[in-house]
Design an enzyme around this catalytic site. Sequence first.
Site, mmCIF file in Angstrom:
data_model
loop_
_atom_site.group_PDB
_atom_site.id
_atom_site.type_symbol
_atom_site.label_atom_id
_atom_site.label_comp_id
_atom_site.label_asym_id
_atom_site.label_seq_id
_atom_site.Cartn_x
_atom_site.Cartn_y
_atom_site.Cartn_z
ATOM 1 N N THR A 50 17.767 -11.634 25.725
ATOM 2 C CA THR A 50 17.533 -10.174 25.457
ATOM 3 C C THR A 50 16.964 -9.938 23.819
ATOM 4 O O THR A 50 15.369 -9.039 23.831
ATOM 5 C CB THR A 50 17.780 -9.225 26.266
ATOM 6 N N HIS A 101 15.776 1.807 17.137
ATOM 7 C CA HIS A 101 15.694 3.814 17.607
ATOM 8 C C HIS A 101 17.218 4.900 16.673
ATOM 9 O O HIS A 101 17.548 3.867 15.859
ATOM 10 C CB HIS A 101 16.437 3.668 18.616
ATOM 11 N N ILE A 109 25.308 -4.465 27.141
ATOM 12 C CA ILE A 109 24.227 -3.943 26.201
ATOM 13 C C ILE A 109 23.237 -4.401 26.033
ATOM 14 O O ILE A 109 22.315 -4.985 25.811
ATOM 15 C CB ILE A 109 24.739 -5.057 24.368
ATOM 16 N N GLU A 110 22.669 -3.296 26.977
ATOM 17 C CA GLU A 110 20.835 -3.232 26.915
ATOM 18 C C GLU A 110 20.118 -2.391 25.252
ATOM 19 O O GLU A 110 21.183 -2.191 24.461
ATOM 20 C CB GLU A 110 20.533 -2.674 28.140
ATOM 21 N N SER A 111 19.244 -1.342 25.396
ATOM 22 C CA SER A 111 18.614 -0.756 24.450
ATOM 23 C C SER A 111 19.475 0.419 24.903
ATOM 24 O O SER A 111 20.564 1.011 25.174
ATOM 25 C CB SER A 111 16.735 -0.330 24.969
ATOM 26 N N CYS A 167 -0.960 -23.686 10.036
ATOM 27 C CA CYS A 167 -1.001 -22.499 10.869
ATOM 28 C C CYS A 167 -2.256 -21.617 10.632
ATOM 29 O O CYS A 167 -2.156 -20.826 9.858
ATOM 30 C CB CYS A 167 0.078 -21.559 11.638
ATOM 31 N N CYS A 220 -4.917 -18.287 17.797
ATOM 32 C CA CYS A 220 -4.505 -19.391 19.225
ATOM 33 C C CYS A 220 -3.902 -19.795 19.785
ATOM 34 O O CYS A 220 -4.165 -21.030 20.734
ATOM 35 C CB CYS A 220 -5.218 -20.841 18.018
ATOM 36 N N CYS A 228 -2.572 -25.765 15.494
ATOM 37 C CA CYS A 228 -1.193 -26.120 14.867
ATOM 38 C C CYS A 228 -0.901 -26.483 15.265
ATOM 39 O O CYS A 228 0.774 -27.589 15.143
ATOM 40 C CB CYS A 228 -1.071 -25.157 13.943
#
Lengths: 495, 413
Positions: free
Chosen positions: A52, A61, A354-356, A419, A456, A461
């Site tokens: 996550t 936030h 423990i999410e957002s 790259c 790309c 690369c």
Amino acid sequence: MRLYKKIENMEKQYDVCIIGAGVVGNAIARELSRYHIRVAVVEKESDVSMGTSSRNSGVIHSGIHYKPGTVRARLNVQGNAMMSHLCRELKVKIQYIGKLTVAQDEEDIQTLHSLKEQGEANGVPGLEILDAAQMQKIQPGVGGIKALLSPSTGIICPYGLAIGLAENAHANGVDFYLSHEVSHISANGHGFRVRTAAGADLSCSVLVNAAGLYSDRICRMLGITEYSIYPCRGEYLILDKRLQGSLNVLVYPAPRKGGAGLGIHLTNTVDGNILIGPSNEYVDEADDYACTAQIIELLKKEGHELLPWLSTSDFIRNFSGLRPKQMPPEVKGFKDFVIESRKDVPGFINLVGIESPGLTCSPAIALMVRDMVAERLPLREKSSFVAERPGRVGFFHELPPDEQAELVEQNHDYGEIVCRCEQITRKEVLDAIQNPLGVRTVAAIKYRSRAMMGRCQGGFCLPRIVEILQKDFGYRPEDYILNSAGSRLFAGSVR
Amino acid sequence: MNTIKHDVVVIGGGPAGLAAAIAARKSGCKDVLLIERDKRLGGILNQCIHDGFGLHKFDEALTGPEYAQRFIDEFNSLGIDSMLSTIVLSVDGKRNLYVSSRKSLTRIEAGSVILSMGCRERTAGAISLPGTRPAGIYTAGAAQNFINLQNIMVGKKVVILGSGDIGMIMARRMTLEGAKVEAVFEILPYPSGLARNIQQCLNDYDIPLYLSTSVIEIHGKERVTGVTVAGTDKNFKPIPGTERHVPCDTILLSVGLIPENELTRGAGVQMEARTGGAGVDDTFMTGVPGIFSCGNVLHVHDLVDHVSDEASLVGEYAVRYLDGEIKPPESYIKIEPQQGVRYVLPQKVSGMRDFTLSLRVTTPSRDRAVWVKDGDRKVARKKMIRLHPAEMIRINIKKEKLQGAKVLEVSVE
């Protein structure tokens, strides 16, 4: 080919073991690395930040969305305030660009006022209700009649933070056991024995469960059955950097009753791309990162509505992440974070759901866990602790030409662009290959250097990086893996 | 930082850049500089070890490296300057370039600039393929690089999505190296690549090509384990009930090429949505004075022979611009694609010189003619037995035919 640094003696003693090397586990490890204790992080993936922590919007936030008095609200505001100093120390990109929550009608305006009140009760600084003209000044073209401005909302490179925390923790003495899936835990009243499928056998007096999507499984290994995690997938589309500058500030619709999550919206990233997403859909498996035709179509439609000048070639990649929800699909909604020192299993510090806004909260969670650890172990500060991570913030291509020229003079590897889309230099790729945690996957190079992340998608690369690994590091075709032992890039040599 | 000056600066040392630089030198300019990011000249031709290059230009079937070598030899014999292993970081509208090499970062002031950066391949992300993103998904060109330049096999059991030329060529190449190519799937009702490649790369090796069929989901968590394919309707949506699973460990994508115009945009050049390249006039000058464009960065070609021809003209025009011989006319004659025409190039002409009109049709057809009209007046007409979007059509137009014209309309009738 080793996926992880070999640790000679696999039977090891630690004071604290942390399960899970996401942003939360790493923040805890880094915080604990200030003290005279032995700390290990055990992670089933080949690298830190593979779940996550790397698959989200990358938003810091403000804390307006959570009920006052909840753990989540308190840690959000505290974590937000800590983030700028932390990012300076760790050389992680962060921008406090602010956010507009936009009202379309009278009912929405009421919502803005209650969000403002709620935010102020939580201690969110600088909240302001703007009229349409003030709003247009900040983000021309945004539709709506009023908006709530939260200036402390920011954007960050989420895996950059998780990697920075881990590397700094490692520099301060924390051992990382990567590609070590915990297979067995036993508690004996004084401490724990943690064994992994790859053969590590660790003992510790404090065990921290920061396993995110797998935190319920870790609980069950210790006989704790009251938690269940329901993975809830959010899909995203990544837009070409060509559109950089379309968005000065984050713009969210005012939340409506019955709406799930914060809704599909545009999010700028610190690296100049725009994300469309996330969707919101429960899945069965904690590693089901597939993207679906229906959601991709929906996100594209939203994207074209929000950015009318979008062309089909502006979609450069899709990805998904999983929220570790505590509420089952039939109930939905939010449940507060679980951060507890278990009385029934002494020494077990348990983090569940423990999410957002977990990314924002991570440094504050680390302080909370540190205090829980301090109740079990004496924490004495090390004078040798180094808070600063070496290197500098950002990439070569972000520097003005004169500074670039100087760097090329100092180190010729800066002069060679590997790259082309992201203009990532050989020096930056070499640094990523030789990362301090010793992760030797192709994905590790991608997340650290940004090579292969452009329009790309490595078409240019990847062959060059493969050549560098072959010539400078002796890789054979079978040594190249994307991100896990079974994800070999190649089938062998041409006969 | 060092600043240097050059009369003509060519960006890219592939077939377009080489031909443009050679032509500029032969047009009398002694100060031509070619900048190439790779360590050798030749561009993508270096990894195209199959033959079929040069049939039009040299009446011979050369391999890519052989075709490139003819130009590299001439380039070297003319003593043209080049900077290899050097990448252009930016170009501005006043033709100032920042270029980077292992040695240094340098600023270049150019009299005229020729953009010949080529194109890149469309990716799985760009076509938003549903499913997972395990190891084993490559663009056909990246796979070609691994096999032909680095001796690495990308997989053993292969599905190819898209019937572009590189995909078909890789179908044959993988087969020759012992892989099993299960099939080529094309979402369109007709193939995207050249007819000769369908015969020589697929039919000759019994590799099936399924039209109006696409991959609708990728499976596999670590390495690709298979794909779900389905028939598609005329809106390219999968037809329910036609899904089937095809086990494979590798997916090669040949789903289109995108002109690589990031530098072009940075210089403030007006782009054309239809070609994905710069808008140009009959001297191949873009909207920014002194900046020219040619080859696949301007529009994607099917044959390198045409790239070389186009770029030779551009090299000459870039020098004549320096000599003050090329000035924008008071008004341009616009060229507009009409019925059955996907794009035209150039998009506008001065009427002061002969030019070659390049175009592609929207759908395959037979026994039609391409008309170029000025109102009701015929300017040019080309009768064709077979018209196909994969094949670029070129029509030479004399300046005498353009007198008094305001807009040329191009259509298939």
